[in-house]
Design a protein around this motif. Structure first.
Motif, mmCIF file in Angstrom:
data_model
loop_
_atom_site.group_PDB
_atom_site.id
_atom_site.type_symbol
_atom_site.label_atom_id
_atom_site.label_comp_id
_atom_site.label_asym_id
_atom_site.label_seq_id
_atom_site.Cartn_x
_atom_site.Cartn_y
_atom_site.Cartn_z
ATOM 1 N N VAL A 22 0.830 -1.114 0.216
ATOM 2 C CA VAL A 22 -0.063 -0.102 -0.043
ATOM 3 C C VAL A 22 1.024 1.271 0.038
ATOM 4 N N THR A 23 1.906 1.151 0.687
ATOM 5 C CA THR A 23 2.981 2.437 0.806
ATOM 6 C C THR A 23 3.405 2.520 -0.605
ATOM 7 N N ALA A 24 3.954 1.596 -1.161
ATOM 8 C CA ALA A 24 4.433 1.793 -2.519
ATOM 9 C C ALA A 24 3.488 2.208 -3.435
ATOM 10 N N LEU A 25 2.096 1.568 -3.607
ATOM 11 C CA LEU A 25 1.164 2.161 -4.453
ATOM 12 C C LEU A 25 0.924 3.586 -3.994
ATOM 13 N N MET A 26 1.012 4.118 -2.836
ATOM 14 C CA MET A 26 0.565 5.448 -2.576
ATOM 15 C C MET A 26 1.740 6.247 -3.075
ATOM 16 N N ILE A 27 2.978 5.923 -3.158
ATOM 17 C CA ILE A 27 4.145 6.469 -3.657
ATOM 18 C C ILE A 27 4.101 6.836 -5.021
ATOM 19 N N VAL A 28 3.673 5.510 -5.622
ATOM 20 C CA VAL A 28 3.522 5.675 -7.232
ATOM 21 C C VAL A 28 2.425 6.389 -7.683
ATOM 22 N N ALA A 29 1.427 6.558 -7.054
ATOM 23 C CA ALA A 29 0.439 7.469 -7.252
ATOM 24 C C ALA A 29 0.569 8.754 -6.931
ATOM 25 N N GLY A 30 1.378 8.944 -5.858
ATOM 26 C CA GLY A 30 1.933 10.463 -5.791
ATOM 27 C C GLY A 30 3.001 10.888 -6.830
ATOM 28 N N ILE A 31 3.645 10.149 -7.353
ATOM 29 C CA ILE A 31 4.778 10.552 -8.470
ATOM 30 C C ILE A 31 3.669 10.882 -9.927
ATOM 31 N N ILE A 32 2.861 10.084 -9.952
ATOM 32 C CA ILE A 32 1.828 10.414 -11.065
ATOM 33 C C ILE A 32 1.169 11.607 -10.977
ATOM 34 N N LEU A 33 0.897 12.031 -9.924
ATOM 35 C CA LEU A 33 0.184 13.375 -9.535
ATOM 36 C C LEU A 33 1.390 14.431 -9.689
ATOM 37 N N LEU A 34 2.358 14.144 -9.361
ATOM 38 C CA LEU A 34 3.580 15.348 -9.758
ATOM 39 C C LEU A 34 3.767 15.490 -11.401
ATOM 40 N N LEU A 35 3.305 14.593 -12.106
ATOM 41 C CA LEU A 35 3.495 15.038 -13.517
ATOM 42 C C LEU A 35 2.883 16.174 -14.270
ATOM 43 N N PRO A 36 1.456 16.508 -13.757
ATOM 44 C CA PRO A 36 0.909 17.503 -14.336
ATOM 45 C C PRO A 36 1.717 18.962 -13.736
ATOM 46 N N GLY A 37 2.097 18.988 -12.603
ATOM 47 C CA GLY A 37 2.803 20.111 -12.054
ATOM 48 C C GLY A 37 3.941 20.135 -12.846
ATOM 49 N N LEU A 38 4.769 19.171 -13.054
ATOM 50 C CA LEU A 38 6.042 19.378 -13.882
ATOM 51 C C LEU A 38 5.732 20.007 -15.180
ATOM 52 N N CYS A 39 4.724 19.551 -15.900
ATOM 53 C CA CYS A 39 4.367 19.830 -17.226
ATOM 54 C C CYS A 39 3.814 21.398 -17.137
ATOM 55 N N ALA A 40 3.315 21.946 -15.970
ATOM 56 C CA ALA A 40 2.893 23.337 -15.791
ATOM 57 C C ALA A 40 4.113 23.957 -15.738
ATOM 58 N N LEU A 41 5.217 23.551 -15.131
ATOM 59 C CA LEU A 41 6.264 24.457 -14.591
ATOM 60 C C LEU A 41 6.841 24.400 -16.034
ATOM 61 N N ILE A 42 7.114 23.564 -16.979
ATOM 62 C CA ILE A 42 7.638 23.664 -18.077
ATOM 63 C C ILE A 42 6.930 24.608 -19.212
ATOM 64 N N PHE A 43 5.591 24.673 -19.058
ATOM 65 C CA PHE A 43 4.948 25.721 -19.710
ATOM 66 C C PHE A 43 5.055 26.822 -19.286
ATOM 67 N N VAL A 44 5.272 27.330 -18.312
ATOM 68 C CA VAL A 44 5.608 28.725 -17.574
ATOM 69 C C VAL A 44 6.823 29.030 -18.111
ATOM 70 N N PHE A 45 7.926 28.037 -17.822
ATOM 71 C CA PHE A 45 8.999 28.789 -18.161
ATOM 72 C C PHE A 45 9.489 28.688 -19.713
ATOM 73 N N ALA A 46 8.481 28.014 -20.266
ATOM 74 C CA ALA A 46 8.952 28.204 -21.940
ATOM 75 C C ALA A 46 8.059 29.099 -22.526
ATOM 76 N N GLY A 47 7.307 29.908 -21.740
ATOM 77 C CA GLY A 47 6.508 31.095 -22.212
ATOM 78 C C GLY A 47 5.243 30.529 -22.767
ATOM 79 N N VAL A 48 4.786 29.516 -22.759
ATOM 80 C CA VAL A 48 3.589 29.147 -23.536
ATOM 81 C C VAL A 48 2.344 29.861 -22.727
ATOM 82 N N ALA A 49 2.634 29.782 -21.504
ATOM 83 C CA ALA A 49 1.218 29.969 -20.722
ATOM 84 C C ALA A 49 1.106 31.583 -20.156
ATOM 85 N N LYS A 50 1.877 32.556 -20.858
ATOM 86 C CA LYS A 50 1.873 33.780 -20.362
ATOM 87 C C LYS A 50 0.826 34.603 -21.242
#
Length: 82
Positions: A22-50
């Motif tokens: 269960v702990t491993a599944l929760m960590i994997v789910a948390g990592i999957i939830l981090l991916l949209p934030g990573l994409c959002a940061l890439i969009f902001v730094f690339a200037g797409v979301a301005k």
């Protein structure tokens, strides 16, 4: 006659083990939830979301999802062993 001594304490149980799966599944789910934030940061730094406010709302929503991912990972690691 009557016995006024205190009752014996209940037998103590050994602490329960955490379920590692269960702990491993929760960590994997948390990592999957981090991916949209990573994409959002890439969009902001690339200037797409301005350009539009709609883009900024999507970025904010993605960062909020990433915050839930961080919280899930933190809770999976720090939760008590009960």
């Amino acid at each position: 006659m009557s016995d006024t001594s205190a009752p014996p304490p209940p037998p103590s149980r050994p602490p329960e083990q955490r379920n590692g799966c269960v702990t491993a599944l929760m960590i994997v789910a948390g990592i999957i939830l981090l991916l949209p934030g990573l994409c959002a940061l890439i969009f902001v730094f690339a200037g797409v979301a301005k350009t539009a406010s709609d883009d900024l709302q999507v970025v904010a929503a993605c960062l909020l999802v990433a915050c839930f991912g961080v919280a899930l990972i933190w809770w999976a690691i720090r939760r008590p062993a009960s």
